[in-house]
Design a protein around this motif. Structure first.
Motif, short mmCIF file in Angstrom:
data_model
loop_
_atom_site.label_atom_id
_atom_site.label_comp_id
_atom_site.label_asym_id
_atom_site.label_seq_id
_atom_site.Cartn_x
_atom_site.Cartn_y
_atom_site.Cartn_z
N LYS A 1 0.83 -1.21 0.00
CA LYS A 1 0.00 0.00 0.00
C LYS A 1 0.87 1.26 0.00
O LYS A 1 1.98 1.27 0.52
CB LYS A 1 -0.92 0.02 1.23
N GLU A 2 0.32 2.32 -0.58
CA GLU A 2 1.08 3.57 -0.70
C GLU A 2 1.28 4.26 0.65
O GLU A 2 2.35 4.81 0.92
CB GLU A 2 0.34 4.54 -1.64
N PHE A 3 0.25 4.20 1.50
CA PHE A 3 0.31 4.90 2.77
C PHE A 3 0.32 3.94 3.96
O PHE A 3 -0.08 2.78 3.83
CB PHE A 3 -0.89 5.84 2.91
N GLY A 4 0.77 4.43 5.08
CA GLY A 4 0.71 3.66 6.31
C GLY A 4 -0.72 3.49 6.78
O GLY A 4 -1.66 4.04 6.19
N LEU A 5 -0.89 2.73 7.86
CA LEU A 5 -2.23 2.45 8.36
C LEU A 5 -2.88 3.69 8.96
O LEU A 5 -4.03 4.01 8.68
CB LEU A 5 -2.17 1.34 9.41
N THR A 6 -2.12 4.38 9.79
CA THR A 6 -2.61 5.59 10.45
C THR A 6 -1.44 6.56 10.60
O THR A 6 -0.31 6.25 10.22
CB THR A 6 -3.19 5.28 11.85
N VAL A 7 -1.72 7.71 11.21
CA VAL A 7 -0.67 8.70 11.44
C VAL A 7 0.45 8.13 12.31
O VAL A 7 1.64 8.30 12.02
CB VAL A 7 -1.25 9.97 12.11
N GLY A 8 0.08 7.41 13.37
CA GLY A 8 1.09 6.87 14.27
C GLY A 8 1.64 5.54 13.84
O GLY A 8 2.82 5.25 14.02
N ILE A 9 0.78 4.70 13.27
CA ILE A 9 1.20 3.37 12.82
C ILE A 9 1.36 3.43 11.31
O ILE A 9 0.53 2.95 10.54
CB ILE A 9 0.16 2.31 13.25
N HIS A 10 2.46 4.08 10.91
CA HIS A 10 2.63 4.37 9.48
C HIS A 10 3.52 3.38 8.75
O HIS A 10 3.67 3.45 7.53
CB HIS A 10 3.19 5.78 9.30
N MET A 11 4.16 2.44 9.50
CA MET A 11 4.96 1.38 8.88
C MET A 11 6.10 1.94 8.04
O MET A 11 6.57 1.29 7.10
CB MET A 11 4.07 0.47 8.03
N GLY A 12 6.53 3.15 8.35
CA GLY A 12 7.62 3.76 7.59
C GLY A 12 7.19 4.31 6.25
O GLY A 12 8.03 4.70 5.44
N LYS A 13 5.88 4.37 6.02
CA LYS A 13 5.34 4.87 4.76
C LYS A 13 4.84 6.30 4.92
O LYS A 13 4.74 6.81 6.04
CB LYS A 13 4.19 3.97 4.29
N PRO A 14 4.51 6.97 3.81
CA PRO A 14 3.88 8.29 3.93
C PRO A 14 2.60 8.21 4.76
O PRO A 14 1.89 7.20 4.75
CB PRO A 14 3.56 8.65 2.47
N LEU A 15 2.33 9.26 5.50
CA LEU A 15 1.14 9.26 6.35
C LEU A 15 -0.13 9.31 5.51
O LEU A 15 -0.20 10.04 4.52
CB LEU A 15 1.16 10.47 7.28
N PRO A 16 -1.16 8.56 5.90
CA PRO A 16 -2.43 8.64 5.16
C PRO A 16 -3.02 10.04 5.31
O PRO A 16 -3.18 10.52 6.43
CB PRO A 16 -3.30 7.58 5.84
N PRO A 17 -3.32 10.72 4.22
CA PRO A 17 -3.82 12.10 4.29
C PRO A 17 -5.09 12.23 5.13
O PRO A 17 -6.02 11.44 4.99
CB PRO A 17 -4.09 12.45 2.82
N ASN A 18 -5.10 13.23 6.01
CA ASN A 18 -6.28 13.56 6.80
C ASN A 18 -6.79 12.41 7.67
O ASN A 18 -7.97 12.37 8.02
CB ASN A 18 -7.41 14.07 5.91
N ASN A 19 -5.91 11.51 8.05
CA ASN A 19 -6.31 10.35 8.84
C ASN A 19 -6.92 10.74 10.18
O ASN A 19 -7.79 10.03 10.70
CB ASN A 19 -5.10 9.43 9.07
N GLN A 20 -6.50 11.86 10.76
CA GLN A 20 -7.03 12.30 12.05
C GLN A 20 -8.02 13.45 11.92
O GLN A 20 -8.43 14.03 12.93
CB GLN A 20 -5.87 12.72 12.96
N MET A 21 -8.41 13.75 10.69
CA MET A 21 -9.30 14.89 10.48
C MET A 21 -10.57 14.55 9.69
O MET A 21 -11.54 15.30 9.72
CB MET A 21 -8.56 16.02 9.77
N LYS A 22 -10.57 13.41 9.01
CA LYS A 22 -11.73 13.02 8.23
C LYS A 22 -12.00 11.53 8.40
O LYS A 22 -11.06 10.72 8.41
CB LYS A 22 -11.54 13.35 6.73
N ALA A 23 -13.25 11.16 8.50
CA ALA A 23 -13.62 9.75 8.63
C ALA A 23 -13.44 9.04 7.30
O ALA A 23 -13.53 9.64 6.23
CB ALA A 23 -15.06 9.62 9.11
N GLY A 24 -13.14 7.74 7.37
CA GLY A 24 -13.05 6.94 6.16
C GLY A 24 -11.72 6.96 5.46
O GLY A 24 -11.60 6.44 4.35
N VAL A 25 -10.70 7.58 6.08
CA VAL A 25 -9.36 7.60 5.43
C VAL A 25 -8.33 7.00 6.37
O VAL A 25 -8.57 6.82 7.56
CB VAL A 25 -8.94 9.02 5.05
#
Length: 314
Positions: A290-314
């Motif tokens: 996958k292009e992005f990590g799971l969440t902002v904190g659990i990112h697996m060394g990948k780019p952070l998922p956009p708006n993970n802590q600001m919008k539902a469903g991402v």
């Protein structure tokens, strides 16, 4: 047969020892209809706890709080407001929070001592009252101005003292298996900086990163379903018309707030408790491409998922 809706609203101020608690109650009789029979459905009104921290009744935070009370009450919710400054809520977590005997005075451990006190019914009256409100609530809204990238000290004191071990969390009951997994919670706050300054390229850094300790480390840790935050960007630096627009947007959102989907967090069963709560190999493998990590904190060394802590469903 015509549909009839009867609504009764009652607002009252309830005084408790050394505190002032605002309570707004709504009672709704649902629609009655049907051509062949009369059908009456009982609907339990939702209960909302609004934990509020601002010194001024003329502030934008106060206006946002008042809007929430008004709109949610109009929907039939019962809303209680814990106005922390009015209450002079104690912000420091100390042995004074325990009315009974301290087990180990020499090596005092707040978490363990308050757990024992909670089990024995020996917590101070102000903590017990806030825990009652929280227990009864379906939704908790934290309304505050952001201080130093987090909540004001008096609100942090509420978190430290009210969300005690045993009552709000335990080793076994946390995150998606947490004690409050059937409740929703959210942050609603003002900032002193414009939105652009809290972006991935902004001087303050990505707001998603700023929110992770609050939304994951406190709310989600206790099991809450965390709704997307309501952020009022720099209201003190914009024209009055823009502030009015902000409030109207908040009022609009409040109309459907109770039905919103929560933010996404990685379920606790995705981690191996016997191996330091690391992601299980199969979860890691599943998301490896996958292009992005799971969440902002659990990112697996990948780019952070956009708006993970600001919008539902991402």
């Amino acid at each position: 047969m015509q549909l009839l809706i009867f609504v009764l609203f009652v607002g009252e101020v309830v005084k408790t020892t050394g505190q002032r608690t605002l309570r707004y109650e709504g009672l709704v009789l649902p629609p009655v209809g049907g051509s062949a029979r009369l059908r009456l459905s009982a609907v339990r009104a939702k209960k909302v706890l609004l934990v509020y921290a601002h010194q001024s009744a003329g502030s934008f935070s106060a206006a946002a709080k008042d809007a929430a009370v008004e709109v949610l009450t109009a929907q039939g919710c019962t809303v209680e407001v814990s106005d922390l400054y009015i209450m002079k809520f104690k912000a420091t977590a100390t042995a004074e929070d325990i009315t009974g005997e301290i087990k180990n005075e020499e090596h005092f451990c707040y978490a363990e001592e308050t757990k024992l006190a909670w089990e024995a019914g020996k917590l101070s009256a102000d903590i017990t009252e806030e825990q009652r409100k929280l227990t009864e609530a379906d939704l908790i809204i934290f309304q505050f101005p952001m201080y130093w990238f987090t909540v004001p000290a008096i609100m942090k004191g509420w978190i430290d003292r009210v969300l005690t071990l045993g009552f709000a969390y335990s080793q076994e009951k946390r995150y998606t298996q947490g004690i409050f997994k059937d409740k929703k919670a959210m942050l609603s706050f003002t900032t002193g900086s414009h939105e652009s300054m809290f972006s991935a390229n902004g001087i303050n850094g990505d707001m998603n990163v700023t929110l992770w300790p609050l939304q994951n480390g406190i709310l989600h840790y206790c099991g809450f379903q965390v709704l997307a935050p309501q952020i009022f960007w720099a209201p003190s630096h914009i024209p009055p018309e823009a502030r009015s627009t902000m409030l109207e947007a908040w009022r609009t959102r409040l109309q459907g707030l109770l039905g919103e989907e929560p933010l996404s967090f990685t379920p606790m069963d995705c981690f191996d408790g016997e191996k330091g709560y690391q992601l299980k190999p199969e979860i890691h493998e599943k998301h490896a491409s996958k292009e992005f990590g799971l969440t902002v904190g659990i990112h697996m060394g990948k780019p952070l998922p956009p708006n993970n802590q600001m919008k539902a469903g991402v």
